[in-house]
Design an enzyme around this catalytic site. Sequence first.
Site, PDB file in Angstrom:
ATOM      1  N   ASP A  25       0.859  -1.193   0.000  1.00  0.00           N
ATOM      2  CA  ASP A  25       0.000   0.000   0.000  1.00  0.00           C
ATOM      3  C   ASP A  25       0.887   1.232   0.000  1.00  0.00           C
ATOM      4  O   ASP A  25       2.008   1.214   0.521  1.00  0.00           O
ATOM      5  CB  ASP A  25      -0.932   0.017   1.222  1.00  0.00           C
ATOM      6  N   ARG A  81     -24.297 -12.292  -5.179  1.00  0.00           N
ATOM      7  CA  ARG A  81     -25.372 -11.419  -4.654  1.00  0.00           C
ATOM      8  C   ARG A  81     -26.727 -11.940  -5.119  1.00  0.00           C
ATOM      9  O   ARG A  81     -27.663 -12.091  -4.332  1.00  0.00           O
ATOM     10  CB  ARG A  81     -25.159  -9.981  -5.143  1.00  0.00           C
ATOM     11  N   HIS A 107     -19.548  -4.498 -15.210  1.00  0.00           N
ATOM     12  CA  HIS A 107     -19.809  -4.425 -13.763  1.00  0.00           C
ATOM     13  C   HIS A 107     -20.367  -3.039 -13.438  1.00  0.00           C
ATOM     14  O   HIS A 107     -19.692  -2.184 -12.887  1.00  0.00           O
ATOM     15  CB  HIS A 107     -18.507  -4.686 -13.009  1.00  0.00           C
TER      16      HIS A 107
HETATM   17  N1  APR Z   1      -0.447   2.263  -4.646  1.00  0.00           N
HETATM   18  C1  APR Z   1      -0.806   1.387  -3.679  1.00  0.00           C
HETATM   19  N2  APR Z   1      -1.903   1.535  -2.934  1.00  0.00           N
HETATM   20  C2  APR Z   1      -2.678   2.596  -3.163  1.00  0.00           C
HETATM   21  C3  APR Z   1      -2.377   3.563  -4.158  1.00  0.00           C
HETATM   22  C4  APR Z   1      -1.191   3.366  -4.907  1.00  0.00           C
HETATM   23  N3  APR Z   1      -0.811   4.227  -5.869  1.00  0.00           N
HETATM   24  N4  APR Z   1      -3.345   4.498  -4.145  1.00  0.00           N
HETATM   25  C5  APR Z   1      -4.232   4.150  -3.200  1.00  0.00           C
HETATM   26  N5  APR Z   1      -3.833   3.004  -2.602  1.00  0.00           N
HETATM   27  C6  APR Z   1      -4.474   2.266  -1.513  1.00  0.00           C
HETATM   28  C7  APR Z   1      -5.066   3.189  -0.441  1.00  0.00           C
HETATM   29  O1  APR Z   1      -4.060   3.700   0.422  1.00  0.00           O
HETATM   30  C8  APR Z   1      -6.027   2.258   0.261  1.00  0.00           C
HETATM   31  O2  APR Z   1      -5.443   1.618   1.383  1.00  0.00           O
HETATM   32  O3  APR Z   1      -5.595   1.527  -1.971  1.00  0.00           O
HETATM   33  C9  APR Z   1      -6.351   1.199  -0.806  1.00  0.00           C
HETATM   34  C10 APR Z   1      -7.826   1.169  -1.182  1.00  0.00           C
HETATM   35  O4  APR Z   1      -8.515   0.753  -0.062  1.00  0.00           O
HETATM   36  P1  APR Z   1      -9.937   1.340   0.372  1.00  0.00           P
HETATM   37  O5  APR Z   1      -9.900   2.825   0.319  1.00  0.00           O
HETATM   38  O6  APR Z   1     -10.319   0.675   1.648  1.00  0.00           O
HETATM   39  O7  APR Z   1     -10.891   0.863  -0.836  1.00  0.00           O
HETATM   40  P2  APR Z   1     -11.454  -0.611  -1.100  1.00  0.00           P
HETATM   41  O8  APR Z   1     -12.792  -0.742  -0.484  1.00  0.00           O
HETATM   42  O9  APR Z   1     -10.406  -1.617  -0.819  1.00  0.00           O
HETATM   43  O10 APR Z   1     -11.700  -0.524  -2.679  1.00  0.00           O
HETATM   44  C11 APR Z   1     -10.596  -0.447  -3.575  1.00  0.00           C
HETATM   45  O11 APR Z   1     -11.665  -1.872  -5.179  1.00  0.00           O
HETATM   46  O12 APR Z   1     -13.797  -2.767  -5.133  1.00  0.00           O
HETATM   47  C12 APR Z   1     -12.989  -1.755  -5.643  1.00  0.00           C
HETATM   48  O13 APR Z   1     -14.506   0.106  -5.970  1.00  0.00           O
HETATM   49  C13 APR Z   1     -13.452  -0.397  -5.185  1.00  0.00           C
HETATM   50  O14 APR Z   1     -12.041   0.831  -6.677  1.00  0.00           O
HETATM   51  C14 APR Z   1     -12.203   0.412  -5.350  1.00  0.00           C
HETATM   52  C15 APR Z   1     -11.091  -0.583  -4.993  1.00  0.00           C
END
Ligand code: APR
Length: 308
Positions: A33, A151, A175
């Site tokens: 991350d 779902r 989707h």
């Molecule tokens: N590199 C690595 N990680 C990143 C980057 C990057 N450049 N940019 C953002 N992130 C990380 C964020 O820091 C965060 O921890 O991606 C993570 C996304 O997690 P959430 O905000 O909890 O989102 P999430 O519910 O996991 O969804 C992520 O998946 O299902 C799809 O629509 C949803 O597009 C979304 C993605």
Amino acid sequence: MRAKVSIIGAGMTGATTAHWLAELEIADIVLIDVVDGLAQGKALDLQQAMPVIGKDVRIAGGTEYELTENSDVVVITAGLPRKPGMSRDDLLAANAEIVRQAAMNTLKYSPNAIYIVLTNPLDVMTYLTMKVTGLPPHRVFGQAGILDSTRMATFVAEELGVSVENVHCYVLGGHGDEMVPLTHISNVAGIPLDQILPAERLDAIVERTRKGGGEIVSLLKMGSAFYAPGVAVAKMVEAVIRDKHLIAPVSAYLQGEYDLHDIYFGVAAQLGRNGIEKVLEYPLTQNEKQALKVSAAIVAENIAKLKL
Ligand code: APR
């Protein structure tokens, strides 16, 4: 040698995918991350859960892509989730750059990996991953259909009071809210849904399935679904690592199937160690064909916005 799966994005979906995968004990797991400490902390926490469930899985996390070296599977979940009122397509510009980076940074260290994309808008981000990595399309695919289908299966099982094990649902298409739940191919113990459920109940289930992600977004208010998306990805990873030849609805690259070309789109496909082995074509009704066309036009329009 043990298989290795790297998950880019250690947020809700990424961490939950890691959790489901760890339970399967089929691979070591790396979480990456951009937020310092997040992936490392979640990896350490999950690692410390392993003695309780007796699973010998190594789980590491960090910000550095070196950790992903020699992955068999790379899962991309990095990016922004939806907020209430947003469509998945609203995420396109922001998530395209994030997914591009995740794809290129992992490819350097794992040129032989299979890629599974979860970031939305799903079909568009999967297309982007295939294009920027230059990988053959059978090695890049997206998770959406298992989620949409589970779902639908949940709603059908509830409606009929039968075990979820007896319900087999297939949702095709992009989707988004124009996805196409198949009502005569989906079945309960082999009997097509449109022969079991009255039309108005079936219509209600189709509608709720299409809006299933939005229903959760509006309840959570600060993010989107993660348990069902996470387990759906884990199922796909398992199909690859165990070379199961599993037929499941996935976002796959189409080259003429369903009369569609140069698009990632939800179809039933067979998954094994080399990725997508074949795409299945169902006999569709005229209405379903028309609905798929509408859904494909939306995906194609968004792919064009990437200007690749
Ligand atoms: N590199 C690595 N990680 C990143 C980057 C990057 N450049 N940019 C953002 N992130 C990380 C964020 O820091 C965060 O921890 O991606 C993570 C996304 O997690 P959430 O905000 O909890 O989102 P999430 O519910 O996991 O969804 C992520 O998946 O299902 C799809 O629509 C949803 O597009 C979304 C993605």
